[in-house]
Design an enzyme around this catalytic site. Structure first.
Site, PDB file in Angstrom:
ATOM      1  N   HIS A 142     -48.786 -52.537  49.833  1.00  0.00           N
ATOM      2  CA  HIS A 142     -48.366 -51.550  50.834  1.00  0.00           C
ATOM      3  C   HIS A 142     -48.542 -50.101  50.402  1.00  0.00           C
ATOM      4  O   HIS A 142     -48.337 -49.196  51.208  1.00  0.00           O
ATOM      5  CB  HIS A 142     -46.899 -51.761  51.212  1.00  0.00           C
ATOM      6  CG  HIS A 142     -45.946 -51.197  50.205  1.00  0.00           C
ATOM      7  ND1 HIS A 142     -45.599 -51.884  49.078  1.00  0.00           N
ATOM      8  CD2 HIS A 142     -45.322 -50.005  50.126  1.00  0.00           C
ATOM      9  CE1 HIS A 142     -44.777 -51.152  48.360  1.00  0.00           C
ATOM     10  NE2 HIS A 142     -44.603 -50.004  48.963  1.00  0.00           N
TER      11      HIS A 142
HETATM   12  C1  UD1 Z   1     -42.003 -46.272  51.527  1.00  0.00           C
HETATM   13  C2  UD1 Z   1     -41.904 -45.431  50.241  1.00  0.00           C
HETATM   14  C3  UD1 Z   1     -42.323 -46.255  49.047  1.00  0.00           C
HETATM   15  C4  UD1 Z   1     -41.612 -47.607  49.003  1.00  0.00           C
HETATM   16  C5  UD1 Z   1     -41.805 -48.322  50.337  1.00  0.00           C
HETATM   17  C6  UD1 Z   1     -41.128 -49.675  50.373  1.00  0.00           C
HETATM   18  C7  UD1 Z   1     -42.326 -43.000  50.569  1.00  0.00           C
HETATM   19  C8  UD1 Z   1     -43.294 -41.909  50.385  1.00  0.00           C
HETATM   20  N1  UD1 Z   1     -42.777 -44.258  50.325  1.00  0.00           N
HETATM   21  O1  UD1 Z   1     -43.384 -46.564  51.753  1.00  0.00           O
HETATM   22  O2  UD1 Z   1     -42.006 -45.523  47.870  1.00  0.00           O
HETATM   23  O3  UD1 Z   1     -42.141 -48.399  47.952  1.00  0.00           O
HETATM   24  O4  UD1 Z   1     -41.296 -47.480  51.388  1.00  0.00           O
HETATM   25  O5  UD1 Z   1     -41.349 -50.379  51.547  1.00  0.00           O
HETATM   26  O6  UD1 Z   1     -41.181 -42.750  50.908  1.00  0.00           O
HETATM   27  N2  UD1 Z   1     -43.500 -48.607  59.247  1.00  0.00           N
HETATM   28  C9  UD1 Z   1     -43.116 -49.458  60.249  1.00  0.00           C
HETATM   29  N3  UD1 Z   1     -41.822 -49.879  60.292  1.00  0.00           N
HETATM   30  C10 UD1 Z   1     -40.900 -49.478  59.373  1.00  0.00           C
HETATM   31  C11 UD1 Z   1     -41.303 -48.595  58.358  1.00  0.00           C
HETATM   32  C12 UD1 Z   1     -42.607 -48.179  58.286  1.00  0.00           C
HETATM   33  O7  UD1 Z   1     -43.899 -49.864  61.093  1.00  0.00           O
HETATM   34  O8  UD1 Z   1     -39.739 -49.909  59.450  1.00  0.00           O
HETATM   35  C13 UD1 Z   1     -44.913 -48.195  59.173  1.00  0.00           C
HETATM   36  C14 UD1 Z   1     -45.218 -46.956  59.945  1.00  0.00           C
HETATM   37  O9  UD1 Z   1     -46.491 -47.109  60.485  1.00  0.00           O
HETATM   38  C15 UD1 Z   1     -45.273 -45.881  58.885  1.00  0.00           C
HETATM   39  C16 UD1 Z   1     -45.782 -46.636  57.682  1.00  0.00           C
HETATM   40  O10 UD1 Z   1     -45.266 -47.964  57.837  1.00  0.00           O
HETATM   41  O11 UD1 Z   1     -46.076 -44.801  59.248  1.00  0.00           O
HETATM   42  C17 UD1 Z   1     -45.347 -46.079  56.377  1.00  0.00           C
HETATM   43  O12 UD1 Z   1     -43.941 -46.001  56.303  1.00  0.00           O
HETATM   44  P1  UD1 Z   1     -43.255 -44.967  55.279  1.00  0.00           P
HETATM   45  O13 UD1 Z   1     -41.797 -45.047  55.397  1.00  0.00           O
HETATM   46  O14 UD1 Z   1     -43.878 -43.632  55.419  1.00  0.00           O
HETATM   47  O15 UD1 Z   1     -43.719 -45.459  53.858  1.00  0.00           O
HETATM   48  P2  UD1 Z   1     -43.882 -46.903  53.230  1.00  0.00           P
HETATM   49  O16 UD1 Z   1     -45.324 -47.191  53.162  1.00  0.00           O
HETATM   50  O17 UD1 Z   1     -42.981 -47.918  53.834  1.00  0.00           O
END
Ligand code: UD1
Length: 362
Positions: free
Chosen positions: A207
């Site tokens: 991820h």
């Molecule tokens: C985040 C953390 C990372 C951690 C990870 C665990 C940051 C920069 N990164 O990464 O350190 O290891 O969480 O999971 O804070 N999305 C969904 N549903 C959700 C959450 C996210 O669909 O509930 C999708 C969205 O498209 C979003 C993307 O995932 O744009 C990324 O989510 P984001 O919270 O920015 O970072 P993670 O990749 O989850």
């Protein structure tokens, strides 16, 4: 003493569980603020119910966005919550955008900040998590380090005076849940269709932005997993699903069987039942080590360097570079060498409460 925990992403909920438990039954007040960075049921709600975490006292509902938008949304939403609660400590966890925003919001209001899992470094400034770690450590008043290695990094950055070695709270929760799983107190994990739990299989997750957002890298990882001679249970994070879809890449191919992310106890059970792990997650590398399964990490570096001892964990930044060695490496048996206990004794959360109380009184 009143402590306000700021959490928002899946790994923070896992760390919150033992902390919330350690606070219950003390005279201290523990307030939980969920930023809403993760909002999917599979990434958030199931961790509260599955790990017995009390419901958040406040929910900021920030959701997804670019780093600036997400971090800024948490930052501005924190002010009224901190104004209302006026805690003695703000406790932030790990390295996400919620961590940094929680720390900065508290610092600006002159509320003492403690950083749990301080001092981890990948020395890779391309990772958003690395910026979040460094900036949070330098903003915080108290640095709760999980390992000796983390203490060394903080010392090298001139932060030894604010550092306390407490151990790793993930050991607390991982070993407790492992014992429950082994005692049959959890149902068998829902593995993806096509995987027989009685036969060898690997557990995989992917991820990190540096792996999912570059189409060439992402296709390389999926092809490498697809070519393995054992089935791979790929527990797909929403970021992975979204990026694969945008790039027109099919995840379920060859050996790869796809399912949703698992609740924590199911994940522990899935790893215990597996022959090994392939991942770019920090937490899962360490869980594989604690549970005695070999791990292949799809990155060029790791913050959890202790897992590399005796080949329990191997770093593979690009499987294609390994040629035939890739299959051998990813399917290697567990090393015979005994594992040490570099992450502590499973009582880190109690130590966190003691250290916060001591510094508050002092
Ligand atoms: C985040 C953390 C990372 C951690 C990870 C665990 C940051 C920069 N990164 O990464 O350190 O290891 O969480 O999971 O804070 N999305 C969904 N549903 C959700 C959450 C996210 O669909 O509930 C999708 C969205 O498209 C979003 C993307 O995932 O744009 C990324 O989510 P984001 O919270 O920015 O970072 P993670 O990749 O989850």
């Amino acid at each position: 003493m009143k402590v306000l925990s700021v959490v928002g992403a899946r790994p923070q909920l896992v760390k919150l569980a033992p902390i919330a438990q350690a606070f219950s039954g003390t005279e201290h007040e523990h307030v939980i603020v969920h930023t809403g960075q993760h909002y999917d049921v599979n990434l958030s709600d199931v961790f509260f119910t599955g790990l017995g975490i009390p419901d958040p006292d406040a929910h900021l509902g920030v959701g997804s966005g670019s780093h600036g938008v997400q971090t800024g949304a948490v930052l501005s939403a924190m002010d009224p919550v901190l104004e209302l609660e006026r805690p003695d400590w703000v406790l932030v966890y790990g390295d996400t955008n919620s961590t940094l925003a929680g720390a900065v919001a508290a610092v600006k209001m002159h509320i003492p900040v403690a950083h749990l899992e301080a001092g981890l470094r990948s020395f890779n400034r391309r990772m958003p998590e690395e910026h979040n770690r460094v900036l949070t450590d330098h903003a915080a008043d108290l640095l709760l380090a999980p390992t000796e290695e983390a203490v060394r990094h903080l010392t090298a950055e001139g932060l030894a005076g604010r550092t306390e070695l407490v151990g790793d709270v993930m050991v607390d929760v991982c070993l407790r849940v492992r014992d429950d799983v082994l005692a049959g107190r959890h149902p068998a994990p829902a593995l993806p269709e096509g995987i027989d739990p009685a036969e060898p299989y690997l557990v995989a997750t992917l991820h990190r932005a540096e792996n999912t957002d570059d189409p060439r890298r992402l296709a390389g990882f999926i092809n490498a997993m697809a070519a393995l001679p054992v089935p791979v249970a790929l527990l797909a994070h929403p970021r992975l699903v979204a990026r694969a879809e945008a790039q027109g890449l099919k995840l379920a191919q060859g050996a790869v069987h796809v399912a949703h992310p698992l609740p924590y106890a199911s994940m522990v059970a899935a790893v215990l039942g597996s022959a090994g792990v392939v991942t770019d997650s920090g937490g899962l590398q360490k869980e594989a080590y604690l549970l005695g399964r070999p791990c292949t990490t799809l990155r060029g570096e790791t913050e959890w360097v202790e897992t590399l001892a005796d080949g329990w964990n191997h770093l593979v930044p690009d499987p294609a570079e390994l040629g035939d060695e890739w299959v051998k490496l990813a399917t290697r048996p567990a090393p015979e060498a005994a594992r040490g206990t570099p992450y502590g004794d499973g009582r880190a959360a109690h130590r966190v409460v003691e250290v916060l109380a001591r510094h508050h009184a002092g």
